[in-house]
Design an enzyme around this catalytic site. Sequence first.
Site, PDB file in Angstrom:
ATOM      1  N   LYS A   1       0.548  -0.150  14.917  1.00  0.00           N
ATOM      2  CA  LYS A   1       1.941  -0.229  15.378  1.00  0.00           C
ATOM      3  C   LYS A   1       2.278  -1.448  16.242  1.00  0.00           C
ATOM      4  CE  LYS A   1       3.692   3.274  13.422  1.00  0.00           C
ATOM      5  NZ  LYS A   1       3.514   2.656  12.104  1.00  0.00           N
TER       6      LYS A   1
ATOM      7  N   PRO B   1      -4.771   0.177  18.529  1.00  0.00           N
ATOM      8  CA  PRO B   1      -4.462  -0.251  17.159  1.00  0.00           C
ATOM      9  C   PRO B   1      -4.563   0.836  16.090  1.00  0.00           C
ATOM     10  CG  PRO B   1      -6.630  -1.045  17.835  1.00  0.00           C
ATOM     11  CD  PRO B   1      -6.025  -0.407  19.042  1.00  0.00           C
TER      12      PRO B   1
ATOM     13  N   TYR C   1       3.503   6.585  10.033  1.00  0.00           N
ATOM     14  CA  TYR C   1       2.709   5.421   9.618  1.00  0.00           C
ATOM     15  C   TYR C   1       3.589   4.350   8.967  1.00  0.00           C
ATOM     16  CZ  TYR C   1      -1.473   2.844   8.340  1.00  0.00           C
ATOM     17  OH  TYR C   1      -2.433   1.873   8.255  1.00  0.00           O
TER      18      TYR C   1
ATOM     19  N   HIS D   1       0.836  -1.201   0.000  1.00  0.00           N
ATOM     20  CA  HIS D   1       0.000   0.000   0.000  1.00  0.00           C
ATOM     21  C   HIS D   1       0.873   1.254   0.000  1.00  0.00           C
ATOM     22  CE1 HIS D   1      -4.187  -1.565   1.299  1.00  0.00           C
ATOM     23  NE2 HIS D   1      -3.546  -2.461   0.552  1.00  0.00           N
TER      24      HIS D   1
ATOM     25  N   TYR E   1      -9.433   5.437   7.449  1.00  0.00           N
ATOM     26  CA  TYR E   1      -9.641   5.723   8.880  1.00  0.00           C
ATOM     27  C   TYR E   1     -10.652   6.863   8.942  1.00  0.00           C
ATOM     28  CZ  TYR E   1      -5.322   3.123  10.019  1.00  0.00           C
ATOM     29  OH  TYR E   1      -4.360   2.154  10.166  1.00  0.00           O
TER      30      TYR E   1
HETATM   31  C1  PHB Z   1      -6.369  -4.518  10.448  1.00  0.00           C
HETATM   32  O1  PHB Z   1      -6.324  -4.753   9.240  1.00  0.00           O
HETATM   33  O2  PHB Z   1      -6.798  -5.348  11.251  1.00  0.00           O
HETATM   34  C2  PHB Z   1      -5.905  -3.192  10.941  1.00  0.00           C
HETATM   35  C3  PHB Z   1      -5.372  -2.282  10.060  1.00  0.00           C
HETATM   36  C4  PHB Z   1      -4.948  -1.052  10.513  1.00  0.00           C
HETATM   37  C5  PHB Z   1      -5.065  -0.725  11.841  1.00  0.00           C
HETATM   38  C6  PHB Z   1      -5.589  -1.636  12.741  1.00  0.00           C
HETATM   39  C7  PHB Z   1      -6.018  -2.887  12.293  1.00  0.00           C
HETATM   40  O3  PHB Z   1      -4.665   0.502  12.271  1.00  0.00           O
END
Ligand code: PHB
Length: 393
Positions: A297, A293, A384, A72, A201
């Site tokens: 990280k 989450p 990130y 990505h 997000y």
């Molecule tokens: C996930 O794909 O489970 C996932 C992705 C990004 C995050 C948290 C969980 O920040």
Amino acid sequence: MKTQVAIIGAGPSGLLLGQLLHLQGIDTVILEARTPEYVLSRIRAGVLEQGTVDLLREAQAHSRMDRIGLIHEGVALSFNGRCERIDLKNLSGGKTVMVYGQTEVTRDLMDARAGNGGISIYEAQDVRLHDVYSDKPRVTFVKDGEEVTLECDFIAGCDGFHGVSRQSVPADAIKTFERVYPFGWLGILSETPPVSHELIYANHPRGFALCSMRHSMLSRYYVQCTLEDKVEEWPDERFWEELKIRLPAHAAASLVTGPSIEKSIAPLRSFVAEPMKFGRLFLVGDAAHIVPPTGAKGLNLAAGDVRTLYRILRKHYQEGRSDLLDRYSEICLRRVWKAERFSWWMTSMLHKFSDDPFAQRIQLAELEYYTGSLAGRTTIAENYVGLPYEPIE
Ligand code: PHB
Ligand code: APR
């Protein structure tokens, strides 16, 4: 029984450390409380920093990841009816992230260990650490009803937040820092095409939402929920409805829904234990720190600790550089706290904490400010994709 490094816990931290040390001819025994099936049944995050990907390649556990992992180059932040893309690659000097589930990473590392004959003892009960401040630490455990003693040079506590390693340390030798958030994440896995080819997000007046994926026919979605919410109160229809409300219009319109194949609620926590080394015991990964989450990280920080410990142990065994052992904690903690900060900040900016309209306006201003300036977008991108590692001389 005797080994050089006793590793407690066969999660990603323990398995990765075992594999890297094995490739250098350093002997390890891994003790795991649960069964391999149980370890593989836990669905966890799925975004790997470039540095984590590189370390998995160094561990020679990368072939499936390189085949099916998704690279990505960007990620989207949605708020106030807008969707702003952060161009991770261009803003970070060419770095990207890889979407590849932690479960898959764990499976690859288990396969690698099985292939190289390393000893892993699953269902090891009553694991106890002894004499960690001496030159001859030991671990005892019960296997099939018999008590076994494992003598070693070092112990790596890779046994997660609830493990025995951190709890074995005298209370006055450790300081902990913690923040518990007043909400959780309700996550589902569904065999549907991801709504977007990149992660979204979303900040929404009703709460946070996240669109993620595992592959082209497996989506992972989350919505912020209360700590009192129960999975049974969230039938699939309710989940999809709530997710749609919180997503930007174009995503909501194209969302493909279907039955969930997994659904769970996770609380959010920030936690750090200092130091991360006690005599000959090193804490690694979730045993030493937890992040919410929101910044993806958790696994990456664990891999960072493994990288540092592996390099230090290699220099100890191969070059006699025992002076580096005492630097493990400070090297790890500098990077850990930066990731704690980023995870806390993303969490603070994207979640609903209260009905306070002032707080909501401040969040929107913050999102607008950061996504509207090159400096702001760069800050998000460089965190990130993962901050650099300190060199170990
Ligand atoms: C996930 O794909 O489970 C996932 C992705 C990004 C995050 C948290 C969980 O920040
Ligand atoms: N004895 C032996 N093994 C134990 C004990 C014990 N007393 N307590 C816990 N374990 C095992 C757990 O069963 C688990 O398999 O230790 C392992 C710890 O694994 P994780 O919790 O996955 O921790 P870690 O390997 O550090 O992984 C890093 O990245 O995405 C994040 O939080 C997520 O777990 C993930 C982390």
